[in-house]
Design a protein around this motif. Sequence first.
Motif, short mmCIF file in Angstrom:
data_model
loop_
_atom_site.label_atom_id
_atom_site.label_comp_id
_atom_site.label_asym_id
_atom_site.label_seq_id
_atom_site.Cartn_x
_atom_site.Cartn_y
_atom_site.Cartn_z
N THR A 1 0.85 -1.20 0.00
CA THR A 1 0.00 0.00 0.00
C THR A 1 0.88 1.24 0.00
OG1 THR A 1 -1.75 -1.17 1.21
CG2 THR A 1 -1.81 1.24 1.21
N LEU A 2 0.67 2.10 -1.00
CA LEU A 2 1.44 3.33 -1.15
C LEU A 2 0.54 4.44 -1.66
CD1 LEU A 2 4.65 2.02 -2.99
CD2 LEU A 2 4.50 2.68 -0.58
N ALA A 3 1.01 5.67 -1.52
CA ALA A 3 0.31 6.80 -2.12
C ALA A 3 0.61 6.85 -3.61
CB ALA A 3 0.76 8.10 -1.45
N SER A 4 -0.33 7.37 -4.39
CA SER A 4 -0.13 7.50 -5.83
C SER A 4 1.05 8.43 -6.11
CB SER A 4 -1.40 8.05 -6.48
OG SER A 4 -1.15 8.41 -7.82
N PRO A 5 1.89 8.11 -7.11
CA PRO A 5 3.04 8.99 -7.40
C PRO A 5 2.64 10.35 -7.96
CG PRO A 5 2.84 7.25 -9.04
CD PRO A 5 1.87 6.92 -7.96
N ILE A 6 1.39 10.49 -8.40
CA ILE A 6 0.97 11.77 -8.95
C ILE A 6 -0.05 12.49 -8.06
CG2 ILE A 6 1.43 11.07 -11.32
CD1 ILE A 6 -1.54 10.57 -11.67
N ASP A 7 -0.57 11.81 -7.03
CA ASP A 7 -1.54 12.43 -6.13
C ASP A 7 -1.42 11.76 -4.77
OD1 ASP A 7 -3.62 13.62 -4.83
OD2 ASP A 7 -5.20 12.85 -6.13
N GLU A 8 -0.78 12.44 -3.82
CA GLU A 8 -0.51 11.85 -2.52
C GLU A 8 -1.78 11.57 -1.72
OE1 GLU A 8 2.25 14.16 -0.35
OE2 GLU A 8 3.96 13.74 -1.69
N SER A 9 -2.87 12.22 -2.07
CA SER A 9 -4.13 11.98 -1.36
C SER A 9 -4.80 10.68 -1.80
CB SER A 9 -5.09 13.15 -1.56
OG SER A 9 -5.47 13.26 -2.93
N GLN A 10 -4.32 10.10 -2.89
CA GLN A 10 -4.88 8.86 -3.41
C GLN A 10 -4.02 7.69 -2.94
OE1 GLN A 10 -4.80 8.32 -7.70
NE2 GLN A 10 -6.79 7.28 -7.67
N ILE A 11 -4.63 6.72 -2.28
CA ILE A 11 -3.93 5.56 -1.74
C ILE A 11 -4.15 4.38 -2.68
CG2 ILE A 11 -3.60 4.07 0.24
CD1 ILE A 11 -2.93 7.01 0.71
N LEU A 12 -3.05 3.76 -3.10
CA LEU A 12 -3.10 2.63 -4.03
C LEU A 12 -2.57 1.37 -3.36
CD1 LEU A 12 -1.69 4.31 -7.27
CD2 LEU A 12 -4.07 4.18 -6.50
N GLN A 13 -3.13 0.24 -3.78
CA GLN A 13 -2.65 -1.07 -3.32
C GLN A 13 -2.07 -1.82 -4.51
OE1 GLN A 13 -5.33 -4.52 -2.21
NE2 GLN A 13 -4.63 -3.95 -0.17
N PHE A 14 -0.78 -2.13 -4.44
CA PHE A 14 -0.06 -2.79 -5.53
C PHE A 14 0.02 -4.30 -5.26
CE2 PHE A 14 1.42 1.56 -5.69
CZ PHE A 14 1.52 1.82 -7.04
N GLN A 15 -0.21 -5.06 -6.33
CA GLN A 15 -0.06 -6.51 -6.27
C GLN A 15 0.66 -6.97 -7.54
OE1 GLN A 15 -1.48 -8.97 -3.69
NE2 GLN A 15 0.34 -9.82 -4.69
#
Length: 437
Positions: free
Chosen positions: A164-178
């Motif tokens: 789980t990380l913040a989006s590289p272009i929008d820190e308010s957006q949280i992304l889950q990578f798999q």
Amino acid sequence: MGRLWKREGGRLAALVAAGALLGWPFGAIPTGIAAGLALCLAFHLRQLHALYQWLTHRPQEEPPAASGLWGELFDRLYRYQKSQRLTQQRLRATLQRIQESSEAMRDSVVMLDRHGDLEWWNSAAEQMLGFQPHQDRGQHITNLLRDPRFVDYFHGRDYREPLTLASPIDESQILQFQITLYGDDERLVMARDITRLHRLEQMRRDFVANVSHELRTPLTVLAGYLETYTDMADQLPIRLGRGLSAMQAQTERMQNLVDDLLLLSRLEIDRGGRHDGPLDMATLLEAVRRDADALSGGRHVISVEDEAPKTLIGNEKEVRSALSNLAFNAVRYSGDGCHIVLRWRAQGDGACLEVQDDGEGIDPVHLPRLTERFYRVDKGRSTATGGTGLGLAIVKHVLLRHDARLEIDSRPGRGATFRCRFPAERLRDTIENAQRA
């Protein structure tokens, strides 16, 4: 096909014989044979030229007209080409459907080659990750996703758990990578937007932390008055004095629950690492053994085995809390008369902290959910055992903060082993630590 070969062989023999007969009257039989072979060679060269022209310039057209072996060869090649074209059309249609379905997904889909370079991605990846279709193709993914945690995750090749990380272009957006490995060491990277779930989880943590904190003060006041009333039990009416011990037990249970909830909240919020140092495992094991023996009241045999010539680097308070929870669970649930072992031993490049018992064991169906909050194998024993149902959840979070993982090995009637596996990066040689001291 066998008859065609025999026919070609007969044709060659006839040409050789005809050449020999034509050259016999002139005394030039070898010349006649050579002439027959030359005619045969010229015929085959002509057919080869026709094959080359067809495959090079007119592969989509029907093959040249021919008979015999060459006619059969042309027909087979034509049928093979036709089947290959149909197969390619089906594959292209399948790939087109896959790409169209991937484009329709809200999650980012990124395909990488065996070197980690970008091959293809959908439009969601452009919106979430900022990939540019004309500039980034062929780039290594770590050149575009430069967060050190993602780089370590990518190169670590342990993709059992998502990142789980913040989006590289929008820190308010949280992304889950798999990441998934497939094919020839190729990778499929998927990223989904979990911003809403992350906010809900944060709200849940804040709510639990706030409620637990607010409950601590009234429980402390209640426990204090109950202790005072207990000291004055002989001065109270008999009917009031009967419930004091039960009230004290339940108040203590509520205090333990609040303390565990506050500890869990702190473990979730604080990343840790600030108070890590070398731990004296022998002293730690013995201290937990004494606590577990006091809880047992002589109903169990509890022993310690220190077999690892390594020192763990970690937070003493947190590691002791995790080991205590495992030991106390063994005391509560293994059954009277059981043998409980607290063990520190080497395993591979790392080391394991184990709590093993020879008690009733656990049905494997429960193992995947044991670290969930308030999950109990036997709900009927929750009040009798005095546990809060948060012990293994605390163990899980402590191990995550120490780069470790929990393994559970148990079968009904064969006892249970709870194994905390620590990586080599968390270990130091005992001699080395003694020299530093």
